[in-house]
Design a protein around this motif. Structure first.
Motif, PDB file in Angstrom:
ATOM      1  N   PHE A 193     -20.593  57.114 -29.096  1.00 34.77           N
ATOM      2  CA  PHE A 193     -21.922  57.727 -29.185  1.00 34.77           C
ATOM      3  C   PHE A 193     -22.806  57.306 -28.018  1.00 34.77           C
ATOM      4  CE2 PHE A 193     -20.498  58.279 -33.509  1.00 34.77           C
ATOM      5  CZ  PHE A 193     -21.074  59.481 -33.892  1.00 34.77           C
ATOM      6  N   GLY A 194     -23.498  58.282 -27.458  1.00 29.40           N
ATOM      7  CA  GLY A 194     -24.474  58.000 -26.411  1.00 29.40           C
ATOM      8  C   GLY A 194     -23.897  57.797 -25.030  1.00 29.40           C
ATOM      9  N   LYS A 195     -22.578  57.705 -24.911  1.00 26.01           N
ATOM     10  CA  LYS A 195     -21.943  57.377 -23.633  1.00 26.01           C
ATOM     11  C   LYS A 195     -21.305  58.609 -23.014  1.00 26.01           C
ATOM     12  CE  LYS A 195     -20.068  53.236 -25.882  1.00 26.01           C
ATOM     13  NZ  LYS A 195     -18.843  52.439 -26.062  1.00 26.01           N
ATOM     14  N   ARG A 196     -20.909  58.439 -21.755  1.00 23.48           N
ATOM     15  CA  ARG A 196     -19.953  59.337 -21.127  1.00 23.48           C
ATOM     16  C   ARG A 196     -18.699  58.538 -20.812  1.00 23.48           C
ATOM     17  NH1 ARG A 196     -21.639  60.557 -16.406  1.00 23.48           N
ATOM     18  NH2 ARG A 196     -23.248  58.944 -16.467  1.00 23.48           N
ATOM     19  N   SER A 197     -17.574  59.227 -20.682  1.00 20.04           N
ATOM     20  CA  SER A 197     -16.279  58.564 -20.555  1.00 20.04           C
ATOM     21  C   SER A 197     -15.461  59.232 -19.461  1.00 20.04           C
ATOM     22  CB  SER A 197     -15.526  58.632 -21.893  1.00 20.04           C
ATOM     23  OG  SER A 197     -14.179  58.222 -21.751  1.00 20.04           O
ATOM     24  N   ALA A 198     -15.006  58.436 -18.493  1.00 20.84           N
ATOM     25  CA  ALA A 198     -14.225  58.954 -17.370  1.00 20.84           C
ATOM     26  C   ALA A 198     -12.994  58.083 -17.172  1.00 20.84           C
ATOM     27  CB  ALA A 198     -15.067  58.972 -16.093  1.00 20.84           C
ATOM     28  N   ARG A 199     -12.045  58.606 -16.406  1.00 23.72           N
ATOM     29  CA  ARG A 199     -10.823  57.876 -16.098  1.00 23.72           C
ATOM     30  C   ARG A 199     -10.737  57.627 -14.592  1.00 23.72           C
ATOM     31  NH1 ARG A 199      -6.489  61.605 -19.105  1.00 23.72           N
ATOM     32  NH2 ARG A 199      -8.058  63.170 -18.588  1.00 23.72           N
ATOM     33  N   LEU A 200     -10.443  56.386 -14.224  1.00 25.64           N
ATOM     34  CA  LEU A 200     -10.229  56.015 -12.831  1.00 25.64           C
ATOM     35  C   LEU A 200      -9.015  55.095 -12.748  1.00 25.64           C
ATOM     36  CD1 LEU A 200     -13.817  55.178 -11.459  1.00 25.64           C
ATOM     37  CD2 LEU A 200     -12.456  57.220 -10.991  1.00 25.64           C
ATOM     38  N   ASP A 201      -8.161  55.354 -11.787  1.00 26.36           N
ATOM     39  CA  ASP A 201      -7.025  54.482 -11.510  1.00 26.36           C
ATOM     40  C   ASP A 201      -7.415  53.574 -10.358  1.00 26.36           C
ATOM     41  OD1 ASP A 201      -4.671  53.228 -10.947  1.00 26.36           O
ATOM     42  OD2 ASP A 201      -3.468  55.059 -10.759  1.00 26.36           O
ATOM     43  N   LEU A 202      -7.742  52.329 -10.648  1.00 27.30           N
ATOM     44  CA  LEU A 202      -8.250  51.431  -9.618  1.00 27.30           C
ATOM     45  C   LEU A 202      -7.175  51.004  -8.633  1.00 27.30           C
ATOM     46  CD1 LEU A 202     -10.764  49.238 -11.635  1.00 27.30           C
ATOM     47  CD2 LEU A 202     -11.157  51.341 -10.340  1.00 27.30           C
ATOM     48  N   ALA A 203      -5.919  51.356  -8.890  1.00 27.73           N
ATOM     49  CA  ALA A 203      -4.862  51.117  -7.911  1.00 27.73           C
ATOM     50  C   ALA A 203      -4.793  52.245  -6.878  1.00 27.73           C
ATOM     51  CB  ALA A 203      -3.512  50.983  -8.612  1.00 27.73           C
ATOM     52  N   ASP A 204      -5.542  53.310  -7.125  1.00 25.77           N
ATOM     53  CA  ASP A 204      -5.580  54.457  -6.221  1.00 25.77           C
ATOM     54  C   ASP A 204      -6.796  54.323  -5.301  1.00 25.77           C
ATOM     55  OD1 ASP A 204      -4.796  57.460  -5.645  1.00 25.77           O
ATOM     56  OD2 ASP A 204      -6.970  57.431  -5.981  1.00 25.77           O
ATOM     57  N   GLY A 205      -6.592  54.509  -4.011  1.00 27.46           N
ATOM     58  CA  GLY A 205      -7.667  54.297  -3.049  1.00 27.46           C
ATOM     59  C   GLY A 205      -8.874  55.173  -3.281  1.00 27.46           C
ATOM     60  N   ALA A 206      -8.654  56.448  -3.572  1.00 28.99           N
ATOM     61  CA  ALA A 206      -9.775  57.361  -3.780  1.00 28.99           C
ATOM     62  C   ALA A 206     -10.566  56.992  -5.025  1.00 28.99           C
ATOM     63  CB  ALA A 206      -9.259  58.795  -3.870  1.00 28.99           C
ATOM     64  N   ASP A 207      -9.860  56.678  -6.112  1.00 21.08           N
ATOM     65  CA  ASP A 207     -10.552  56.283  -7.346  1.00 21.08           C
ATOM     66  C   ASP A 207     -11.280  54.958  -7.157  1.00 21.08           C
ATOM     67  OD1 ASP A 207      -9.637  58.557  -8.532  1.00 21.08           O
ATOM     68  OD2 ASP A 207      -8.495  57.573 -10.113  1.00 21.08           O
ATOM     69  N   ARG A 208     -10.681  54.062  -6.391  1.00 23.03           N
ATOM     70  CA  ARG A 208     -11.325  52.776  -6.137  1.00 23.03           C
ATOM     71  C   ARG A 208     -12.632  52.975  -5.361  1.00 23.03           C
ATOM     72  NH1 ARG A 208      -9.561  47.476  -5.988  1.00 23.03           N
ATOM     73  NH2 ARG A 208     -11.356  46.156  -5.555  1.00 23.03           N
ATOM     74  N   ALA A 209     -12.643  53.911  -4.431  1.00 22.67           N
ATOM     75  CA  ALA A 209     -13.863  54.194  -3.676  1.00 22.67           C
ATOM     76  C   ALA A 209     -14.955  54.721  -4.600  1.00 22.67           C
ATOM     77  CB  ALA A 209     -13.568  55.186  -2.561  1.00 22.67           C
ATOM     78  N   VAL A 210     -14.581  55.562  -5.564  1.00 22.71           N
ATOM     79  CA  VAL A 210     -15.549  56.068  -6.535  1.00 22.71           C
ATOM     80  C   VAL A 210     -16.132  54.914  -7.347  1.00 22.71           C
ATOM     81  CG1 VAL A 210     -15.837  57.493  -8.604  1.00 22.71           C
ATOM     82  CG2 VAL A 210     -14.486  58.336  -6.672  1.00 22.71           C
ATOM     83  N   PHE A 211     -15.260  53.993  -7.769  1.00 19.92           N
ATOM     84  CA  PHE A 211     -15.741  52.840  -8.531  1.00 19.92           C
ATOM     85  C   PHE A 211     -16.747  52.025  -7.723  1.00 19.92           C
ATOM     86  CE2 PHE A 211     -15.644  48.392  -9.732  1.00 19.92           C
ATOM     87  CZ  PHE A 211     -15.878  48.463 -11.101  1.00 19.92           C
ATOM     88  N   GLY A 265     -12.448  60.264 -21.755  1.00 16.32           N
ATOM     89  CA  GLY A 265     -11.926  60.419 -20.408  1.00 16.32           C
ATOM     90  C   GLY A 265     -12.157  61.760 -19.748  1.00 16.32           C
ATOM     91  N   THR A 266     -13.071  62.582 -20.274  1.00 12.40           N
ATOM     92  CA  THR A 266     -13.223  63.941 -19.738  1.00 12.40           C
ATOM     93  C   THR A 266     -14.506  64.130 -18.929  1.00 12.40           C
ATOM     94  OG1 THR A 266     -14.270  64.665 -21.803  1.00 12.40           O
ATOM     95  CG2 THR A 266     -11.883  64.962 -21.608  1.00 12.40           C
ATOM     96  N   ASP A 267     -15.336  63.099 -18.778  1.00 13.19           N
ATOM     97  CA  ASP A 267     -16.552  63.225 -17.998  1.00 13.19           C
ATOM     98  C   ASP A 267     -16.307  62.883 -16.530  1.00 13.19           C
ATOM     99  OD1 ASP A 267     -18.688  63.851 -20.001  1.00 13.19           O
ATOM    100  OD2 ASP A 267     -17.966  61.983 -20.887  1.00 13.19           O
ATOM    101  N   ALA A 268     -17.161  63.373 -15.666  1.00 13.23           N
ATOM    102  CA  ALA A 268     -17.075  63.033 -14.251  1.00 13.23           C
ATOM    103  C   ALA A 268     -17.524  61.591 -14.050  1.00 13.23           C
ATOM    104  CB  ALA A 268     -17.941  63.975 -13.435  1.00 13.23           C
ATOM    105  N   PRO A 269     -16.875  60.842 -13.169  1.00 11.42           N
ATOM    106  CA  PRO A 269     -17.250  59.439 -12.939  1.00 11.42           C
ATOM    107  C   PRO A 269     -18.476  59.347 -12.018  1.00 11.42           C
ATOM    108  CG  PRO A 269     -15.370  60.004 -11.565  1.00 11.42           C
ATOM    109  CD  PRO A 269     -15.661  61.213 -12.412  1.00 11.42           C
ATOM    110  N   ARG A 270     -19.627  59.640 -12.559  1.00 14.67           N
ATOM    111  CA  ARG A 270     -20.875  59.541 -11.814  1.00 14.67           C
ATOM    112  C   ARG A 270     -22.004  59.200 -12.777  1.00 14.67           C
ATOM    113  NH1 ARG A 270     -20.025  65.418 -11.323  1.00 14.67           N
ATOM    114  NH2 ARG A 270     -21.341  66.488 -12.872  1.00 14.67           N
ATOM    115  N   TRP A 271     -23.082  58.693 -12.232  1.00 12.94           N
ATOM    116  CA  TRP A 271     -24.229  58.373 -13.058  1.00 12.94           C
ATOM    117  C   TRP A 271     -24.939  59.657 -13.478  1.00 12.94           C
ATOM    118  CZ3 TRP A 271     -23.640  53.928 -14.922  1.00 12.94           C
ATOM    119  CH2 TRP A 271     -23.179  52.850 -14.167  1.00 12.94           C
ATOM    120  N   ALA A 272     -25.590  59.605 -14.611  1.00 11.02           N
ATOM    121  CA  ALA A 272     -26.274  60.803 -15.128  1.00 11.02           C
ATOM    122  C   ALA A 272     -27.410  61.189 -14.185  1.00 11.02           C
ATOM    123  CB  ALA A 272     -26.808  60.514 -16.527  1.00 11.02           C
TER     124      ALA A 272
END
Length: 472
Positions: free
Chosen positions: A263-281, A465-472
């Protein structure tokens, strides 16, 4: 990072608190570094006959919610410029929220709390508690015991009855499975929370906020799973924080669990072993105010998520960690869940029935209680940063620490000569319904209670895990 302790106790106070102040609430508030003068603003009402147990579960539950509510009220006063609102905790609301996963209904369907191979099992010399709710944990348990994939409860019971509990425990641990021998009460006292300052960086400036959303504008990265951590971040989301839960795409969460705690949150998936996902983090971390993690000590270090590393990259950050077994000793690095900690520290033995079968608390109180304490610690850190004590914070909690407090730090009743108030308890008063991507949800309302507190979350849980990994 210079990691110096703040001048506050790291666990329950020695001796009673004077006056009408609730002692467990005062102990928790003191451990969090809260001003003692605010405790007189806390009161309780509602039914006493909730969360029945040999151990003082009701007192633990209401104290953790009270400490969290007072921390929210304190931040609300700072953000609004007004006085600290009074905190009034309804014990019925607390009892309902502490079993929120049991009250959840998804289009009328009740989720399954424990899988068939999870539970207590008699062994050759005692009892064992297993946890096999997740498929990978079930597979590892069967592998550790040399059993086929189609093993059912009867076959597992027959095998365990011939083996010593401690031997199974260690075989399971070596295989990455989850099984703990039921043990007597441990004498070891663990801290309720450890609070340390990390730097002197100024926090992000925040605008004024309404009393019902004191954490508005606060950005929280949620790296937690199951119950304790998600309860903490669910509570921060209730109070207005922008909470983004991040999970590995290789470690899915159960939909039913997320439907309760998302409740109240958004949820995304990132693979921190992946360079592109790590940059997003890293982009997310650059403007985060808090990171909450719920993994074993060291489990995230390879991804640059050790607290010291996070605080070096993002000075002024609040890092809250929680684990199962504490932060030192031979068990610190082990996996664990509330039910396993209850078995391992003596709670299951204390709650045993007349037939000698181990018992359990009336709620997963270690999970829920720790969750509210984590939220309280984050809220208090945000307030301190903006009232003359800037800088990052490193907060550490454990389910075993909360268990230690329950076993050794809380008296059974405030007054053994004072009978329960006799007020009836009907959980329906604190349940509501809302539509969500999962379907129509019946769920528990938050027990956080202060003048002007939010009544409900602003959004239902989305699909995991279906939201975009960005701040609201």
């Amino acid at each position: 990072m210079t990691n110096r302790p703040l001048p506050v106790p790291s666990g329950p106070a020695e001796g009673p608190t004077e006056g009408p102040v609730d002692v467990p609430t005062a102990d928790a508030w003191r451990a969090l570094g809260g001003p003692a003068a605010l405790l007189e603003r806390v009161s309780f009402h509602g039914p006493d006959a909730v969360l029945p147990s040999r151990l003082p579960v009701r007192r633990l539950a209401r104290a953790t919610v009270a400490a969290c509510s007072l921390a929210a009220a304190e931040l609300a006063a700072l953000r609004s410029g007004g006085p600290v609102p009074r905190v009034r905790i309804d014990q019925g609301a607390v009892a309902t929220a502490f079993v929120s996963e049991r009250h959840l209904r998804i289009d009328g369907r009740a989720p399954v709390s424990f899988a068939p191979l999870s539970g207590f099992w008699p062994t050759a010399d005692g009892w064992l508690r297993t946890h096999a709710n997740y498929p990978h944990h079930r597979d590892r348990l069967l592998t550790a015991l040399g059993l086929p994939d189609d093993t059912g409860p009867e076959r597992l019971a027959a095998v365990l009855r011939e083996l010593p509990a401690a031997a199974v425990q260690e075989r399971a641990y070596a295989a990455g499975a989850l099984a703990v021998a039921v043990a007597p009460v441990r004498d070891t006292l663990l801290p309720l929370v450890d609070v340390r300052a990390a730097d002197e960086a100024a926090p992000r400036p925040l605008d004024a906020a309404p009393a019902d959303r004191p954490a508005a504008g606060i950005r929280v990265l949620d790296l937690t799973r199951v119950i304790a951590g998600p309860v903490a971040t669910r509570t921060l989301a209730l109070l207005g924080a922008d909470v983004l839960r991040l999970d590995s795409p290789h470690l899915p969460e159960a939909d039913d669990a997320h439907a309760d705690t998302g409740f109240g949150k958004r949820s995304a998936r990132l693979d921190l072993a992946d360079g592109a996902d790590r940059a997003v983090f890293e982009e997310l971390l650059a403007t985060a105010d808090a990171v909450v993690t719920g993994y074993r000590p060291g489990a995230l270090d390879a991804y640059g998520l050790a607290p010291a590393t996070l605080l070096a990259r993002r000075p002024g950050l609040v890092v809250a960690e929680l684990n199962a077994w504490g932060w030192s000793g031979p068990w610190a690095g082990r996996r664990g869940f509330d039910s396993l900690v209850q078995a391992g520290v003596g709670i299951a033995a204390t709650e045993a029935g007349a037939d000698g079968r181990p018992g359990a608390l009336p709620a997963q109180a270690l999970d829920h209680g720790t969750g509210y304490l984590v939220a309280a610690g984050v809220l208090r850190a945000l307030t301190e940063q903006r009232t003359g004590r800037p800088g990052g914070r490193h907060l550490r909690y454990s389910l075993a620490g909360t268990a230690s407090w329950l076993l050794h730090g809380i008296a059974p009743t405030a007054d053994p000569h004072l009978p329960p108030n006799g007020e009836p308890y009907d959980p329906a008063r604190w349940l509501t319904e809302t539509d969500s991507p999962y379907g129509r949800l019946r769920h528990a309302l938050s027990p956080v209670g202060y003048e002007g507190a939010p009544a409900d979350w602003t959004r239902p849980p989305g699909r995991w895990g279906t939201d975009a990994p960005r701040w609201a």
